[in-house]
Scaffold this motif. Sequence first.
Motif, PDB file in Angstrom:
ATOM      1  N   SER A  30       0.819  -1.205   0.000  1.00 52.54           N
ATOM      2  CA  SER A  30       0.000   0.000   0.000  1.00 52.54           C
ATOM      3  C   SER A  30       0.858   1.262   0.000  1.00 52.54           C
ATOM      4  O   SER A  30       1.940   1.303   0.608  1.00 52.54           O
ATOM      5  N   ALA A  31       0.361   2.316  -0.641  1.00 48.61           N
ATOM      6  CA  ALA A  31       1.063   3.603  -0.637  1.00 48.61           C
ATOM      7  C   ALA A  31       1.075   4.236   0.750  1.00 48.61           C
ATOM      8  O   ALA A  31       1.839   5.177   1.001  1.00 48.61           O
ATOM      9  N   SER A  32       0.244   3.751   1.668  1.00 46.29           N
ATOM     10  CA  SER A  32       0.228   4.299   3.023  1.00 46.29           C
ATOM     11  C   SER A  32       1.276   3.650   3.928  1.00 46.29           C
ATOM     12  O   SER A  32       1.309   3.934   5.125  1.00 46.29           O
ATOM     13  N   SER A  33       2.133   2.809   3.374  1.00 48.52           N
ATOM     14  CA  SER A  33       3.218   2.202   4.160  1.00 48.52           C
ATOM     15  C   SER A  33       4.216   3.285   4.581  1.00 48.52           C
ATOM     16  O   SER A  33       4.372   4.301   3.907  1.00 48.52           O
ATOM     17  N   ASN A  34       4.885   3.029   5.703  1.00 44.92           N
ATOM     18  CA  ASN A  34       5.909   3.971   6.164  1.00 44.92           C
ATOM     19  C   ASN A  34       6.934   3.195   6.988  1.00 44.92           C
ATOM     20  O   ASN A  34       6.945   1.964   6.976  1.00 44.92           O
ATOM     21  N   ARG A  35       7.766   3.922   7.718  1.00 45.54           N
ATOM     22  CA  ARG A  35       8.808   3.254   8.495  1.00 45.54           C
ATOM     23  C   ARG A  35       8.232   2.490   9.687  1.00 45.54           C
ATOM     24  O   ARG A  35       8.898   1.664  10.270  1.00 45.54           O
ATOM     25  N   GLN A  36       7.011   2.769  10.060  1.00 42.13           N
ATOM     26  CA  GLN A  36       6.387   2.026  11.155  1.00 42.13           C
ATOM     27  C   GLN A  36       5.884   0.667  10.682  1.00 42.13           C
ATOM     28  O   GLN A  36       5.981  -0.322  11.416  1.00 42.13           O
ATOM     29  N   GLY A  37       5.330   0.624   9.480  1.00 40.08           N
ATOM     30  CA  GLY A  37       4.783  -0.650   9.025  1.00 40.08           C
ATOM     31  C   GLY A  37       4.560  -0.687   7.533  1.00 40.08           C
ATOM     32  O   GLY A  37       4.270   0.338   6.908  1.00 40.08           O
ATOM     33  N   LEU A  38       4.716  -1.873   6.980  1.00 40.18           N
ATOM     34  CA  LEU A  38       4.443  -2.118   5.568  1.00 40.18           C
ATOM     35  C   LEU A  38       3.000  -2.615   5.489  1.00 40.18           C
ATOM     36  O   LEU A  38       2.681  -3.719   5.935  1.00 40.18           O
ATOM     37  N   ARG A  39       2.119  -1.783   4.935  1.00 40.03           N
ATOM     38  CA  ARG A  39       0.700  -2.132   4.860  1.00 40.03           C
ATOM     39  C   ARG A  39       0.433  -2.888   3.569  1.00 40.03           C
ATOM     40  O   ARG A  39       0.881  -2.489   2.494  1.00 40.03           O
ATOM     41  N   LEU A  40      -0.307  -3.984   3.691  1.00 41.04           N
ATOM     42  CA  LEU A  40      -0.582  -4.857   2.560  1.00 41.04           C
ATOM     43  C   LEU A  40      -2.061  -4.794   2.208  1.00 41.04           C
ATOM     44  O   LEU A  40      -2.921  -4.657   3.085  1.00 41.04           O
ATOM     45  N   GLN A  41      -2.338  -4.919   0.913  1.00 43.12           N
ATOM     46  CA  GLN A  41      -3.718  -4.922   0.435  1.00 43.12           C
ATOM     47  C   GLN A  41      -3.932  -6.141  -0.445  1.00 43.12           C
ATOM     48  O   GLN A  41      -3.039  -6.552  -1.193  1.00 43.12           O
ATOM     49  N   GLY A  42      -5.123  -6.715  -0.369  1.00 40.97           N
ATOM     50  CA  GLY A  42      -5.433  -7.882  -1.177  1.00 40.97           C
ATOM     51  C   GLY A  42      -6.762  -8.475  -0.770  1.00 40.97           C
ATOM     52  O   GLY A  42      -7.646  -7.767  -0.264  1.00 40.97           O
ATOM     53  N   ASP A  43      -6.904  -9.776  -0.988  1.00 39.16           N
ATOM     54  CA  ASP A  43      -8.098 -10.504  -0.601  1.00 39.16           C
ATOM     55  C   ASP A  43      -8.101 -10.624   0.922  1.00 39.16           C
ATOM     56  O   ASP A  43      -7.358 -11.434   1.496  1.00 39.16           O
ATOM     57  N   ALA A  44      -8.910  -9.805   1.580  1.00 39.98           N
ATOM     58  CA  ALA A  44      -8.828  -9.663   3.037  1.00 39.98           C
ATOM     59  C   ALA A  44      -9.034 -10.993   3.755  1.00 39.98           C
ATOM     60  O   ALA A  44      -9.854 -11.830   3.351  1.00 39.98           O
ATOM     61  N   LEU A  45      -8.285 -11.168   4.824  1.00 39.92           N
ATOM     62  CA  LEU A  45      -8.401 -12.369   5.660  1.00 39.92           C
ATOM     63  C   LEU A  45      -9.542 -12.210   6.663  1.00 39.92           C
ATOM     64  O   LEU A  45      -9.883 -11.078   7.058  1.00 39.92           O
ATOM     65  N   ALA A  46     -10.092 -13.315   7.082  1.00 46.38           N
ATOM     66  CA  ALA A  46     -11.140 -13.291   8.105  1.00 46.38           C
ATOM     67  C   ALA A  46     -10.529 -12.894   9.442  1.00 46.38           C
ATOM     68  O   ALA A  46      -9.446 -13.357   9.805  1.00 46.38           O
ATOM     69  N   VAL A  47     -11.221 -12.046  10.180  1.00 42.14           N
ATOM     70  CA  VAL A  47     -10.709 -11.565  11.465  1.00 42.14           C
ATOM     71  C   VAL A  47     -11.675 -11.975  12.562  1.00 42.14           C
ATOM     72  O   VAL A  47     -12.787 -11.448  12.640  1.00 42.14           O
ATOM     73  N   PRO A  48     -11.269 -12.918  13.422  1.00 44.31           N
ATOM     74  CA  PRO A  48     -12.147 -13.314  14.532  1.00 44.31           C
ATOM     75  C   PRO A  48     -12.407 -12.140  15.462  1.00 44.31           C
ATOM     76  O   PRO A  48     -11.539 -11.298  15.680  1.00 44.31           O
ATOM     77  N   THR A  49     -13.577 -12.065  16.029  1.00 47.10           N
ATOM     78  CA  THR A  49     -13.942 -10.940  16.896  1.00 47.10           C
ATOM     79  C   THR A  49     -13.311 -11.043  18.275  1.00 47.10           C
ATOM     80  O   THR A  49     -13.314 -10.077  19.020  1.00 47.10           O
ATOM     81  N   ALA A  50     -12.734 -12.199  18.597  1.00 48.99           N
ATOM     82  CA  ALA A  50     -12.191 -12.375  19.949  1.00 48.99           C
ATOM     83  C   ALA A  50     -10.821 -11.740  20.125  1.00 48.99           C
ATOM     84  O   ALA A  50     -10.349 -11.586  21.241  1.00 48.99           O
ATOM     85  N   ASP A  51     -10.136 -11.373  19.006  1.00 50.93           N
ATOM     86  CA  ASP A  51      -8.801 -10.794  19.129  1.00 50.93           C
ATOM     87  C   ASP A  51      -8.879  -9.408  19.745  1.00 50.93           C
ATOM     88  O   ASP A  51      -9.888  -8.721  19.676  1.00 50.93           O
ATOM     89  N   GLY A  52      -7.793  -8.934  20.330  1.00 51.78           N
ATOM     90  CA  GLY A  52      -7.789  -7.575  20.842  1.00 51.78           C
ATOM     91  C   GLY A  52      -6.983  -7.385  22.108  1.00 51.78           C
ATOM     92  O   GLY A  52      -6.954  -6.282  22.644  1.00 51.78           O
ATOM     93  N   VAL A  53      -6.287  -8.406  22.644  1.00 52.39           N
ATOM     94  CA  VAL A  53      -5.462  -8.260  23.836  1.00 52.39           C
ATOM     95  C   VAL A  53      -4.100  -7.708  23.435  1.00 52.39           C
ATOM     96  O   VAL A  53      -3.435  -8.252  22.562  1.00 52.39           O
ATOM     97  N   SER A  54      -3.684  -6.591  24.048  1.00 48.97           N
ATOM     98  CA  SER A  54      -2.393  -5.998  23.714  1.00 48.97           C
ATOM     99  C   SER A  54      -1.260  -6.910  24.151  1.00 48.97           C
ATOM    100  O   SER A  54      -1.236  -7.419  25.278  1.00 48.97           O
ATOM    101  N   GLU A  55      -0.318  -7.105  23.216  1.00 48.27           N
ATOM    102  CA  GLU A  55       0.843  -7.959  23.479  1.00 48.27           C
ATOM    103  C   GLU A  55       2.080  -7.280  22.895  1.00 48.27           C
ATOM    104  O   GLU A  55       1.982  -6.437  22.006  1.00 48.27           O
ATOM    105  N   PRO A  56       3.279  -7.672  23.344  1.00 48.46           N
ATOM    106  CA  PRO A  56       4.498  -7.097  22.764  1.00 48.46           C
ATOM    107  C   PRO A  56       4.599  -7.422  21.277  1.00 48.46           C
ATOM    108  O   PRO A  56       4.245  -8.520  20.846  1.00 48.46           O
TER     109      PRO A  56
END
Length: 314
Positions: A203-229
């Motif tokens: 993605s053009a919105s990539s930067n030094r923090q992260g390389l953002r990817l675009q494509g056929d989106a993956l399924a995202v379970p609703t249970a995720d969300g606990v902050s981890e290192p």
Amino acid sequence: MTRALHVIAPGLLTTVQDLGRPGWRHLGVAYAGALDADAAALANRLVGNTAGTAVLELTLRGPTLRLDAPARIAIVGAQMVAKLDGEAVPCGRPVDLPAGTLELGALRDGARAWLAIDGGIDVAPVLGSRSTDLRGGFGGVDGRALRSGDVLPLGEATARDIHTPRAPKWWIDPSHDTHLPIRYRPSAHAAAAAFARRGWRVSASSNRQGLRLQGDALAVPTADGVSEPVAPGTIQLPSDGNPIVLLADAQTVGGYAKLGHVIAADLPRLAQCIPGQTLHFAPCDAATAHRLACAARARLARIGVMIDARLAAV
């Protein structure tokens, strides 16, 4: 004599970087540093600096700089047209330059290159590093990319009497195998395997923090969300199903699901990804990751030995 580098035009995104700021992530401080630390270290080696000396990281288009005194420089990374007062300056080798205006053009076959100058960029270190943390807003030059009018002090170096650019005929080419997939250690997440079964566009919105990817989106379970290192190389899966690969300026914790971690040997390849480029990923086991890391270290050591053997004659 005190030397300095004057910024005539800053390029698209030019920052001061070194090998980063380790040891502070427990306090929320990003690692920062050159996105390809090996390339930056080789550029330094070509000009006789230590590996951790501060360099300039150039992104997509280089800056125009004025040297107020002779210097030895080296450019390693993506190819570009470089000129000193209109005279061509080759990449991948040590080049002795007189005072003058160094114009660095658009990068080709990659997104980034690293410019080392003998003595290094002598800005004040912050928390033990001269690296620019763009997200945190500190280090380098006031924590930001270079601007026109900036003046960067240079460290001490051997005095050189140079009246015209001169460079050896040999060069180094530490570029990576771009045809191979980016390899990663998959997590136990349900989407970790599916991640490798489809192509992803940078993605053009990539930067030094992260390389953002675009494509056929993956399924995202609703249970995720606990902050981890998290760390540079961590593959996150945000709620839109388009993964993010964290890079050097990454935050230290995150609540997105984790698909795995890019192996150390392939992490520098992410620095050269340009917007619109298609990437493929492949899972690998720990033994393979270790073998590839050792091979990368050995290759870097061989290039270093070659540089040292030939540098004495330059």
